[in-house]
Write a protein that holds these residues in place. Structure first.
Motif, mmCIF file in Angstrom:
data_model
loop_
_atom_site.group_PDB
_atom_site.id
_atom_site.type_symbol
_atom_site.label_atom_id
_atom_site.label_comp_id
_atom_site.label_asym_id
_atom_site.label_seq_id
_atom_site.Cartn_x
_atom_site.Cartn_y
_atom_site.Cartn_z
ATOM 1 N N ARG A 1 0.859 -1.191 0.000
ATOM 2 C CA ARG A 1 0.000 0.000 0.000
ATOM 3 C C ARG A 1 0.888 1.231 0.000
ATOM 4 N NH1 ARG A 1 -3.123 -0.255 5.430
ATOM 5 N NH2 ARG A 1 -3.074 -2.478 5.021
ATOM 6 N N GLU B 1 10.139 -9.492 6.092
ATOM 7 C CA GLU B 1 10.151 -10.106 4.774
ATOM 8 C C GLU B 1 10.347 -11.615 4.868
ATOM 9 O OE1 GLU B 1 11.692 -8.501 0.473
ATOM 10 O OE2 GLU B 1 12.947 -8.168 2.233
ATOM 11 N N GLY C 1 9.036 -13.420 6.964
ATOM 12 C CA GLY C 1 7.814 -14.034 7.457
ATOM 13 C C GLY C 1 7.710 -14.014 8.964
ATOM 14 N N GLU C 2 8.765 -13.518 9.626
ATOM 15 C CA GLU C 2 8.651 -13.390 11.076
ATOM 16 C C GLU C 2 7.952 -12.082 11.391
ATOM 17 O OE1 GLU C 2 13.042 -15.151 10.971
ATOM 18 O OE2 GLU C 2 12.681 -13.692 12.566
ATOM 19 N N LYS D 1 -0.572 3.908 14.250
ATOM 20 C CA LYS D 1 -1.755 3.218 13.754
ATOM 21 C C LYS D 1 -1.528 2.718 12.327
ATOM 22 C CE LYS D 1 -6.177 3.888 11.631
ATOM 23 N NZ LYS D 1 -6.885 2.649 11.932
ATOM 24 N N ASP E 1 -1.711 -1.180 11.073
ATOM 25 C CA ASP E 1 -2.572 -1.647 9.988
ATOM 26 C C ASP E 1 -1.767 -2.211 8.822
ATOM 27 O OD1 ASP E 1 -5.038 1.038 10.327
ATOM 28 O OD2 ASP E 1 -4.763 -0.850 11.404
ATOM 29 N N LYS F 1 0.232 -5.367 10.220
ATOM 30 C CA LYS F 1 -0.605 -6.290 10.972
ATOM 31 C C LYS F 1 0.155 -6.883 12.154
ATOM 32 C CE LYS F 1 -3.616 -7.472 7.109
ATOM 33 N NZ LYS F 1 -3.901 -6.025 6.920
ATOM 34 N N CYS G 1 -7.529 7.478 18.025
ATOM 35 C CA CYS G 1 -6.752 7.552 16.781
ATOM 36 C C CYS G 1 -7.013 6.350 15.902
ATOM 37 C CB CYS G 1 -5.248 7.640 17.075
ATOM 38 S SG CYS G 1 -4.778 9.196 17.808
ATOM 39 N N GLY G 2 -7.693 5.329 16.452
ATOM 40 C CA GLY G 2 -8.111 4.209 15.621
ATOM 41 C C GLY G 2 -7.316 2.938 15.803
ATOM 42 N N PHE G 3 -6.853 2.682 17.046
ATOM 43 C CA PHE G 3 -6.119 1.435 17.248
ATOM 44 C C PHE G 3 -7.074 0.255 17.346
ATOM 45 C CE2 PHE G 3 -2.072 3.135 17.246
ATOM 46 C CZ PHE G 3 -2.072 4.346 17.926
ATOM 47 N N ASP G 4 -6.575 -0.888 16.939
ATOM 48 C CA ASP G 4 -7.381 -2.096 16.869
ATOM 49 C C ASP G 4 -7.312 -2.829 18.215
ATOM 50 O OD1 ASP G 4 -8.359 -4.660 16.370
ATOM 51 O OD2 ASP G 4 -7.536 -4.724 14.351
ATOM 52 N N GLN H 1 -5.556 -12.720 18.148
ATOM 53 C CA GLN H 1 -5.549 -12.276 16.748
ATOM 54 C C GLN H 1 -4.417 -11.319 16.450
ATOM 55 O OE1 GLN H 1 -8.792 -13.429 17.366
ATOM 56 N NE2 GLN H 1 -8.214 -14.697 15.648
ATOM 57 N N GLY I 1 -2.773 -11.704 13.169
ATOM 58 C CA GLY I 1 -3.643 -12.115 12.061
ATOM 59 C C GLY I 1 -3.782 -11.093 10.960
ATOM 60 N N GLN J 1 6.417 -16.830 1.637
ATOM 61 C CA GLN J 1 7.181 -16.150 2.667
ATOM 62 C C GLN J 1 6.287 -15.692 3.799
ATOM 63 O OE1 GLN J 1 10.437 -15.533 2.704
ATOM 64 N NE2 GLN J 1 10.896 -16.497 0.762
ATOM 65 N N LYS J 2 5.122 -15.144 3.480
ATOM 66 C CA LYS J 2 4.312 -14.533 4.519
ATOM 67 C C LYS J 2 3.766 -15.578 5.475
ATOM 68 C CE LYS J 2 2.649 -10.605 1.927
ATOM 69 N NZ LYS J 2 1.458 -10.016 1.362
ATOM 70 N N VAL J 3 3.671 -15.195 6.735
ATOM 71 C CA VAL J 3 3.055 -16.075 7.711
ATOM 72 C C VAL J 3 1.549 -15.983 7.528
ATOM 73 C CG1 VAL J 3 2.587 -16.364 10.146
ATOM 74 C CG2 VAL J 3 4.903 -15.845 9.399
ATOM 75 N N SER K 1 -2.020 -17.316 8.870
ATOM 76 C CA SER K 1 -2.741 -18.105 9.865
ATOM 77 C C SER K 1 -3.818 -18.888 9.138
ATOM 78 C CB SER K 1 -3.373 -17.183 10.891
ATOM 79 O OG SER K 1 -4.065 -16.142 10.232
ATOM 80 N N MET L 1 -13.625 1.003 12.789
ATOM 81 C CA MET L 1 -12.731 0.658 13.900
ATOM 82 C C MET L 1 -13.413 0.972 15.222
ATOM 83 S SD MET L 1 -9.855 -0.725 14.662
ATOM 84 C CE MET L 1 -8.605 -0.603 13.399
ATOM 85 N N ASN M 1 -14.093 -1.835 18.093
ATOM 86 C CA ASN M 1 -13.658 -1.700 19.477
ATOM 87 C C ASN M 1 -14.835 -1.713 20.438
ATOM 88 O OD1 ASN M 1 -11.047 -1.553 18.580
ATOM 89 N ND2 ASN M 1 -10.872 0.668 18.773
#
Lengths: 408, 381
Positions: free
Chosen positions: A65, A90, A92-93, A120, A124, A127, A164-167, A405, A408, B287-289, B291, B351, B355
């Protein structure tokens, strides 16, 4: 964040010689000779890296993005090991984010929101989970507030931060007075054992007259960088890297942390640092809680915003229309253009304004009008979101709970 | 707890949020459209390719109309929707034409193949894979999503006729040479509720008309493939780059196809195992994890949700508006402007919703645990 200088906090680094050096530490930020902060010198002195274009492109590629406005415009301009975090990602960790606020006042202004808006975006885009520390103990000590007042301010500030829009499925907010203890405190002691009194004096400028609360505070801000401080979140993930978005005046804390980390078997946290948000009256002015006209507050009405921008925003335009058309505006010192650089999303529109205003074809009034629109929309959206953050929502964000999550 | 707290209206009522969304969208679109109608020029925006929602696949009727244009003879038989060759046979099996079984396959490099054969032809995917030069386990059944995305047909409806869709331009077609000796062959014309009866030569004419070379293959042949014997079907491997996003690739085959793909009962289990194994190794290679697909995580993915809402709304709006506008090309760029304006606000509102809903659930959970603990405490031992 630019704070007013307190009695105790003065020069960091111990190499301040009179007023002809700029001063940047967690408790004071002053430019040399009342001029502008020299960021190149700061980067050199602190020993961090410039965040260049190629890193921004890499972030865009990895997250799929466009980069956040603050990255594109160089608001976040310095880093330590950010490229390593990107390498890790990169592969994957994952990593986790850590940021915080010293809840010193009820009123937050736009400059306070800058690191949270950026965090934030990081949450996003990548993730990843986030821990937010509210240093109510710090403010209790430095601002001489009562424990109750600082706890109350922490909760009030938490609402603005959450707005501020945190998940909530990926964010843990905690205040020091509530959370310090257990594994967190164990890490504090581990860190404290590695830092001599001389060292903290050197880094933070403490003196023999400072009370021991202040001197023993730095580990509190250091240990959220270590995943083992949060056993309910990261148990078993001792190698999880940490990325800390913050303003560059917080660098001393994390220089110390990075120095200590390998000695206690932990990973060094990475940093991504922002420049300072200018006061309404200009770069040389001071944003201060006692002067409401030095900043736009999140509680300001549209009328307030219009008033403040029109009357107090330092303009780089010429003194007369003829001169302005002839010479154009001085974009270096013009505050409305600087503020638009932070908050106007559309790159093309900003470039257009800079071009026309710099050439003298656009007048200050027009630029200010645009800024008022942008700021009003931002503040209005924040106000709406803030109204939806009740005490229950704060409780949920601050509950010591697992976050299944979070990656996720 | 004697504190009184004010509960703002919004935090529990979904209606509040949707109201805001509707208003914002309708107002934005209306504002732009009324400007257009008044003759105001829109800022020059790059004209985008028509979005997939607008560019729907061909319908059965459109396909049949095309056949008629080409003066191709065909007969259509209507019946209830069928998902398997057996079911189809119940309705049209007695009519003398040749039923077909059709597979959508894919290889490790994300290239797709439609294999269309007589119902009683034996197809060995391992052999086919080697003959195409893909190695021993190179072919597997494509995921359900691919049917929709590439062929734009529902499950159980794979058919060579689906190649009329532009989305299938990179799909290779393998036809059973057994069709040539049949008087008429049965295929689905893009819907499971109809069987199309058409001769092989007519099918050829159709394929040529959409720019395809019909390739007939002895699907049961099992030639040795090795150093001296190059794979005989290698020319049928698509050369164009696939245009699919990675998402389709990751979906593991969800159902074991016994349908129009006409596999016998033993083969599905072998193939399913193969499919699962290659899907698993693909996942590792990525590569990407990732779930495992958690439906709740999907449901609370705000960006995805906002994008879907805006796509649906703007499609619906555009379909209505393009009837009135003079220049239908402007419509997609208008929808993009609107989406950009509204996305950010919408994401913030979502969001807040997420929440708030989590908080309500959290409280309920806490209360429930508290009650049950208290009850346990007061239980007589």
């Amino acid at each position: 964040m630019v704070e007013e200088p307190t009695k105790a906090g003065f020069a960091g680094g111990g190499d301040r010689k009179g007023e002809d050096e700029q001063v940047v530490n967690p408790w004071e930020v002053t430019a040399k000779d009342g001029g502008k902060i020299d960021y190149d010198k700061l980067i050199e002195k602190f020993g961090c890296q410039r965040l260049d274009e190629s890193l921004v492109r890499r972030v865009e590629r990895l997250t799929g993005r466009p980069a956040h406005v603050f990255l594109r415009r160089g608001v976040f301009f310095a880093h330590r090991d950010f490229n390593e975090i990107l390498d890790v990602y990169e592969r994957g960790e994952k990593f986790f984010l850590y940021t915080g606020r010293g809840p010193s006042s009820e009123a937050l202004h736009l400059g306070h929101l800058v690191p949270f808006m950026f965090t934030k975006y990081l949450q996003d885009a990548f993730k990843v989970p986030l821990v937010i520390q509210l240093t109510d103990d710090e403010k209790c000590m430095w601002k001489n507030l009562t424990v109750e007042e600082s706890k109350r301010l922490a909760r009030e500030n938490a609402k603005d931060i959450i707005a501020c829009g945190f998940d909530i499925t990926r964010t843990f907010v905690f205040s020091d007075f509530s959370y310090v203890g257990g594994a967190f405190y164990e890490n504090m002691v581990k860190v404290a054992k590695c830092v001599t009194f001389n060292k903290v004096v050197g880094i933070f400028g403490f003196t023999n007259e400072d009370h021991i609360g202040k001197i023993s505070f730095p580990p509190v801000q250091a240990v959220p960088s270590f995943p083992s401080s949060f056993p309910h979140l990261f148990s078993g993930k001792d190698n999880l890297r940490c990325l800390i978005p913050c303003a560059i005046d917080q660098d001393p804390y994390f220089r110390m942390t990075r120095d200590v980390a390998p000695r206690i078997g932990y990973q060094k946290p990475a940093l991504i640092e922002s420049s300072f948000f200018p006061a309404l009256q200009g770069e040389t002015g001071k944003m201060s809680a006692s002067d409401p006209n030095s900043a736009i507050y999140v509680t300001d009405s549209s009328k307030d915003i219009k008033n403040k921008v029109n009357r107090y925003a330092f303009s780089g335009g010429q003194d007369s229309i003829e001169n302005h058309r002839k010479y154009g505006a001085n974009l270096e010192v013009d505050i409305p253009v600087k503020y638009l650089g932070f908050f106007l999303e559309d790159d093309a529109e900003l470039d257009h304004i800079k071009k026309e205003y710099g050439a003298g074809r656009m007048l200050t009034g027009e630029v200010k009008k645009c800024l008022v629109e942008v700021l009003s929309e931002l503040v209005e959206r924040h106000r709406k979101a803030r109204a939806l953050v009740t005490d229950e929502v704060v409780d949920a964000f601050m509950a010591v709970r697992p976050l299944p999550q979070m990656f996720g | 707890m004697g504190r009184t707290r004010r509960h703002p209206n919004g935090s529990g009522e979904i209606g509040h949020f949707l109201g805001g969304l509707e208003v914002a969208l309708v107002y934005s679109l209306y504002a732009i459209v009324s400007q257009l109608r008044a003759g105001f020029p829109l800022p020059l925006l790059p004209l985008l390719p028509r979005s997939p929602q607008i560019d729907m696949g061909y319908t059965k009727d459109q396909l049949l109309a095309r056949l008629k244009e080409l003066q191709i003879d065909f007969v259509c038989y209507d019946h209830p929707a069928v998902l398997t060759v057996e079911a189809q046979a119940k309705y049209v099996g007695h009519l003398g034409g040749a039923l077909s079984k059709n597979l959508l396959l894919k290889d490790k490099k994300h290239r797709y193949y439609v294999v269309s054969a007589l119902a009683n032809t034996n197809i060995d995917l391992k052999v086919l894979s080697q003959r195409l030069g893909l190695g021993k386990g190179g072919l597997r059944m494509a995921a359900e999503e691919a049917l929709q995305k590439i062929l734009q047909v529902p499950l159980g409806c794979v058919t060579p006729l689906a190649l009329i869709n532009d989305s299938a331009r990179d799909v290779s077609l393998l036809l059973d040479q057994g069709f040539k000796s049949q008087q008429s062959c049965y295929f689905h014309p893009l819907t499971n509720e109809v069987t199309l009866s058409i001769s092989a030569s007519s099918l050829d004419r159709f394929l040529i008309s959409i720019g395809r070379q019909p390739s007939y293959v002895d699907l049961e042949a099992n030639p040795a493939v090795g150093k001296d014997n190059p794979p005989d079907l290698a020319s049928l491997v698509p050369s164009g780059l696939p245009t699919l996003p990675d998402k389709v690739e990751n979906a593991v085959v969800t159902s074991i196809p016994t349908g129009n793909d006409g596999l016998t009962v033993e083969k599905p289990t072998k193939l399913a195992v193969e499919a699962k194994r290659s899907a698993a190794s693909q996942k590792e290679k990525l590569q990407k994890v990732q779930s495992s697909i958690d439906p709740l995580a999907e449901a609370t993915n705000i960006e995805k949700l906002v994008k879907e809402i805006l796509d649906k709304t703007s499609t619906a709006f555009l379909n209505e508006i393009t009837k009135d506008l003079n220049d239908p090309q402007i419509a997609p760029s208008v929808s993009d402007v609107v989406k950009r304006r509204v996305s950010s606000d919408l994401e913030h509102m979502m969001m807040s919703l997420k929440n708030a809903a989590y908080t309500q659930g959290f409280q309920a959970g806490f209360q429930a645990t508290l009650r049950s603990s208290l009850q346990n405490l007061s239980m007589p031992r």
